[in-house]
Design a protein around this motif. Structure first.
Motif, PDB file in Angstrom:
ATOM      1  N   HIS A 212       0.799  -1.222   0.000  1.00 26.56           N
ATOM      2  CA  HIS A 212       0.000   0.000   0.000  1.00 26.56           C
ATOM      3  C   HIS A 212       0.838   1.282   0.000  1.00 26.56           C
ATOM      4  CE1 HIS A 212       1.039   0.323   4.259  1.00 26.56           C
ATOM      5  NE2 HIS A 212       0.451   1.495   4.313  1.00 26.56           N
ATOM      6  N   HIS A 217       0.148   6.601   0.475  1.00 24.84           N
ATOM      7  CA  HIS A 217       0.884   7.710   1.098  1.00 24.84           C
ATOM      8  C   HIS A 217       1.537   8.637   0.061  1.00 24.84           C
ATOM      9  CE1 HIS A 217       0.187   5.693   4.866  1.00 24.84           C
ATOM     10  NE2 HIS A 217       0.880   4.639   4.506  1.00 24.84           N
ATOM     11  N   ASP A 371      -3.678   5.649   6.471  1.00 29.45           N
ATOM     12  CA  ASP A 371      -3.982   4.247   6.744  1.00 29.45           C
ATOM     13  C   ASP A 371      -5.370   4.084   7.367  1.00 29.45           C
ATOM     14  OD1 ASP A 371      -1.487   3.272   5.837  1.00 29.45           O
ATOM     15  OD2 ASP A 371      -0.563   3.825   7.742  1.00 29.45           O
TER      16      ASP A 371
HETATM   17 FE   FE2 Z   1       0.669   2.949   5.816  1.00 27.77          FE
END
Ligand code: FE2
Ligand code: FES
Length: 447
Positions: A212, A217, A371
């Motif tokens: 991810h 991010h 997240d």
């Molecule tokens: Fe993360």
């Protein structure tokens, strides 16, 4: 209720591993998880450094059970169920503190810091029977309680393997945290608690999720690039600290990291790092070489995310974070987090550690909000069960191998399963270890 045994489609011979969405949002499953996983075995409670002095204490939940961890006047650390033997009220209410004695707020029974009952209000006039007098009125001790290198664990069931057997090889990974100083590890004063609207297993998985990083991010990555452009290459910046980690920027064929799985659902994912002065640990480079040797020293500079199933995560990169996962309901989870570091660190290194910590972690940092938003998105998506099976557990399946790997061998670590690969591999089979342990623990649930 969904049948827990039908929530995992585990067919290794056919190369299939899928998880049913009901794993994350069925209240009956959550109930069974509390009973069989969180209240059915070892969980992490905290660090000994949180309770250094006599009478220091902290409270925590073991599943739904409130627990009190306290250092007695005799210096011994003990764990209790935080519930009065009289009518059950919690006797300690703060997250942490120091108390020579607790007075129960309901009917004023009192307890010392070793859990012993020291007073029953109006005992003399109470017309109690000898049967009552023969009973213990002390706090109930946790049936299993112990610590390893300052990491404290407990269980509300006595039917658990010895702590060191349960930790197994992962004790060597806790050593990589604890052995950074001759005095061990400590939590930096202050902690952050936050909740998200999602299942606890979303956090469990995310800590091991390299896939991810570049997707979830982007703003953080763009900021790193901007800083890099603006800063002198030799500066002591978090930019260079993160970019010294090759796990997300390596060449296509370069081995930059991997995952290890261990019995009882414990896992590690890691990225190969380079010791540089931008790490607060670098001031100990020579000392570490002498005391733990080159191999362990180098591993200490690797990016490491360790999960001790079901509730402890230690994330180490440019700064180190300790996380405790506390499930509240199917779709609500509380996270308690601490910055940790070696005791005796110089003020300059400690300052650098805290600044780097703030940069990346927690609701005020630049990664955690990305997240948690993703967890909440998943949780909403789980409502759709037209196709119940999730496919996020299979990357790496064709390359995963049983036993050790060259990088594990360097520190004589013996994982049950291992994968090493390039920055694009982003193994997902590591989650299979969580769910195989989940299935093992839930095995008796229907009976
Ligand atoms: Fe993360
Ligand atoms: S519940 Fe604690 S004194 Fe009554």
């Amino acid at each position: 209720m969904a049948n827990p045994h039908e929530l995992i489609d585990d067919r290794p011979d056919e190369g299939v591993f899928r998880i049913n969405r009901a794993m994350f949002d069925d209240p009956a499953i959550f109930e069974l998880e509390m009973r069989h996983i969180f209240e059915g075995g070892w969980v992490f409670l905290g660090l000994e450094s949180q309770v250094t002095n006599p009478h220091d204490y902290f409270t925590i939940n073991i599943g739904r059970v409130p627990a009190l961890i306290q250092r007695g006047g005799d210096g011994v650390l003990r764990g209790f169920v935080n519930s009065c033997p009289h009518k059950g009220a919690r006797i300690a209410h703060a997250a942490c503190g120091q108390a020579r004695q607790f007075v129960c707020p309901y009917h004023s029974w009192t307890f010392d810091s070793a859990g012993r009952n020291k007073g029953i209000k109006w005992k003399q006039g109470g017309c109690y029977t000898p049967g009552f007098d023969n009973d213990s009125h002390d706090l109930a001790p946790l049936p299993a309680f112990g610590s390893y290198k300052g990491f404290v664990f407990g269980s509300v069931t006595a039917d658990v393997p010895p702590l060191l057997d349960w930790l197994g090889e992962t004790a060597k990974l806790l050593d990589l945290v604890a052995n950074q100083s001759e005095e061990g590890v400590e939590s930096v004063p202050g902690s952050v608690t936050f909740t998200y609207e999602g299942n606890w297993k979303l956090q469990l998985e995310n800590c091991s999720d390299n896939y991810h990083f570049t997707s979830a991010h982007p703003s953080y990555i763009r900021l790193l690039e901007r800083r890099k452009a603006a800063e002198d290459a030799a500066s002591n910046s978090f930019t260079s600290a993160m970019q010294s980690q090759r796990h997300w920027s390596g060449e296509d064929d370069e081995i930059v990291g991997g995952t290890f799985s261990f019995p009882y659902g414990h896992v590690l994912n890691f990225g190969v790092g380079t010791p540089t002065p931008v790490s607060p640990l670098f001031e100990r480079f020579d000392w570490l070489t002498e005391t733990v040797g080159e191999a362990q020293r180098d591993w200490m500079f690797n990016m490491r995310n360790l999960t001790i199933f079901p509730n402890l995560q230690v994330a180490e990169n440019a700064a180190s974070q300790l996380r405790v996962i506390e499930p509240i309901s199917t779709n609500r989870t509380r996270m308690r987090t601490w910055c940790i570091g070696p005791k005796g660190e110089s003020p300059a290194a400690r300052k650098q550690r805290i600044r780097q910590y703030e940069d990346f972690y927690n609701p005020s940092g630049m990664a955690t909000p990305d997240d948690t938003v993703a967890y909440e998105d998943c949780q909403r998506g789980f409502a759709g069960k037209v196709e119940p099976w999730l496919q996020g557990y299979q990357r790496g399946m064709a390359t995963r191998k049983q036993g050790s790997s060259p990088l594990a061998d360097r520190i004589a670590l013996k994982p049950a399963w291992s994968i090493e690969g390039n920055s694009r591999l982003c193994d997902e089979t590591v989650y299979q270890s969580y769910y195989r342990e989940w299935a093992r623990r839930m095995a008796g649930a229907l009976a």
